[in-house]
Design an enzyme around this catalytic site. Structure first.
Site, PDB file in Angstrom:
ATOM      1  N   LYS A  41      37.666 -13.349 -26.875  1.00  0.00           N
ATOM      2  CA  LYS A  41      37.386 -12.591 -27.888  1.00  0.00           C
ATOM      3  C   LYS A  41      38.233 -12.974 -29.132  1.00  0.00           C
ATOM      4  O   LYS A  41      39.579 -13.283 -28.980  1.00  0.00           O
ATOM      5  CB  LYS A  41      37.821 -11.023 -27.432  1.00  0.00           C
ATOM      6  CG  LYS A  41      37.849 -10.158 -28.471  1.00  0.00           C
ATOM      7  CD  LYS A  41      38.941  -9.666 -29.485  1.00  0.00           C
ATOM      8  CE  LYS A  41      38.506  -8.953 -30.467  1.00  0.00           C
ATOM      9  NZ  LYS A  41      39.747  -8.609 -31.105  1.00  0.00           N
ATOM     10  N   GLY A  93      41.398 -10.405 -35.490  1.00  0.00           N
ATOM     11  CA  GLY A  93      42.513 -10.427 -36.528  1.00  0.00           C
ATOM     12  C   GLY A  93      42.460 -11.698 -37.534  1.00  0.00           C
ATOM     13  O   GLY A  93      41.305 -11.700 -38.056  1.00  0.00           O
ATOM     14  N   GLY A 152      37.062  -6.327 -38.045  1.00  0.00           N
ATOM     15  CA  GLY A 152      37.392  -5.099 -38.686  1.00  0.00           C
ATOM     16  C   GLY A 152      37.839  -5.359 -40.113  1.00  0.00           C
ATOM     17  O   GLY A 152      37.747  -4.308 -40.868  1.00  0.00           O
ATOM     18  N   ASP A 169      37.109  -5.784 -28.351  1.00  0.00           N
ATOM     19  CA  ASP A 169      37.883  -6.027 -27.060  1.00  0.00           C
ATOM     20  C   ASP A 169      36.924  -5.519 -26.005  1.00  0.00           C
ATOM     21  O   ASP A 169      36.846  -6.255 -24.915  1.00  0.00           O
ATOM     22  CB  ASP A 169      39.034  -5.474 -27.235  1.00  0.00           C
ATOM     23  CG  ASP A 169      40.049  -5.996 -28.328  1.00  0.00           C
ATOM     24  OD1 ASP A 169      40.332  -7.221 -27.954  1.00  0.00           O
ATOM     25  OD2 ASP A 169      40.602  -5.207 -29.024  1.00  0.00           O
ATOM     26  N   LYS A 225      43.312  -3.214 -26.659  1.00  0.00           N
ATOM     27  CA  LYS A 225      43.317  -4.333 -25.636  1.00  0.00           C
ATOM     28  C   LYS A 225      43.484  -4.309 -24.354  1.00  0.00           C
ATOM     29  O   LYS A 225      43.070  -4.765 -23.397  1.00  0.00           O
ATOM     30  CB  LYS A 225      44.239  -5.376 -26.410  1.00  0.00           C
ATOM     31  CG  LYS A 225      43.584  -6.193 -27.581  1.00  0.00           C
ATOM     32  CD  LYS A 225      44.339  -7.387 -28.189  1.00  0.00           C
ATOM     33  CE  LYS A 225      43.681  -8.035 -29.347  1.00  0.00           C
ATOM     34  NZ  LYS A 225      43.363  -7.092 -30.323  1.00  0.00           N
TER      35      LYS A 225
END
Length: 255
Positions: free
Chosen positions: A8, A11, A43, A159, A214
């Site tokens: 995944k 960030g 995001g 996640d 997470k």
């Protein structure tokens, strides 16, 4: 075929072309070791465009609230901009990348989390498409956009999406983050967490916000697959290589 590895991405690595190139250089090396599937969020990119267009953005316990009116924007960023960029950069690294959503091939089914708007709760469903792509040496890159049974697009936490894909393929899972792994209250790496220890770390505030999601995703995947799940920093090439080989690095969540 060896056991697949689901990675995944999220960030800061998705916000910088140089960071993305550095990570995909590592991923190209990992692809020589075993079959890979990438699952990504985005995001920060979503939030930036929402604010630019005058929308408010809200998170609760690290999970985004997504009003249905925002879904065209969210899907455009994740399944469009971010996914296509990842595919393009992956192909520069000689990876045979294919961009998909969670709904492609009915891979992951979603129920609506009505408390959060157009947000999907993902569950593994049909592995045929992803397995076919892996068998043919493609690299599936999945955005965290799903759909419900009525055909409504849903925003899915990446996640949790990656955990569902790992369960679908009986794969190992690495959740990449901007820090070396899950940290204790002194900022030191926690090398191992059992699923039974996780609730206490959440209750005392050691794990919160995005890392809380997470940890919950890792516990879910570890419990379902009976495999340990890794949370690790994307910057550490040696750690990622060790994880791909089944060796210790980052934080391991054990069932």
């Amino acid at each position: 075929m060896s056991t697949p590895l689901v990675i995944k991405l999220g960030g800061r690595v998705l916000q910088s072309h140089s960071n993305l190139n550095a990570l995909l250089t590592i991923i190209a090396q990992l692809a020589q070791l075993r079959p890979l599937v990438l699952v990504h969020g985005g995001g920060d990119q979503v939030e930036a465009l929402l604010e630019q267009l005058g929308h408010t953005s809200l998170k609760v316990d690290g999970l985004r609230i997504t009003p249905a009116v925002q879904m065209p924007i969210v899907a455009g960023v994740l399944a469009g901009d971010v996914n296509s960029q990842l595919v393009a950069v992956a192909q520069q690294h000689q990876l045979n990348a294919v961009g998909l959503t969670l709904a492609a091939g009915h891979s992951v089914r979603c129920e609506v989390d009505t408390s959060r708007g157009a947000v999907g709760i993902p569950q593994p469903n049909q592995p045929a498409l992803l397995q076919l792509l892996l068998d043919k040496n493609f690299l599936p890159i999945l955005s965290s956009i799903g759909a419900d049974a009525a055909g409504n697009r849903l925003n899915v936490n990446a996640d949790l999406a990656a955990a569902a894909v790992a369960q679908l393929l009986h794969a190992d899972l690495i959740l990449l983050t901007d820090v070396p792994g899950i940290l204790d209250q002194d900022g030191e790496l926690i090398e191992s967490i059992s699923v039974d220890q996780a609730p206490a770390l959440i209750a005392d505030g050691t794990v919160r916000d995005g890392m809380l999601v997470k940890l919950n995703a890792a516990v879910q995947a570890a419990t379902a697959s009976r495999r340990s799940i890794a949370v690790a920093g994307w910057q550490d090439a040696k750690a990622l290589t060790r994880l791909a080989k089944g060796e210790a690095a980052g934080t391991r969540i054990r069932f």
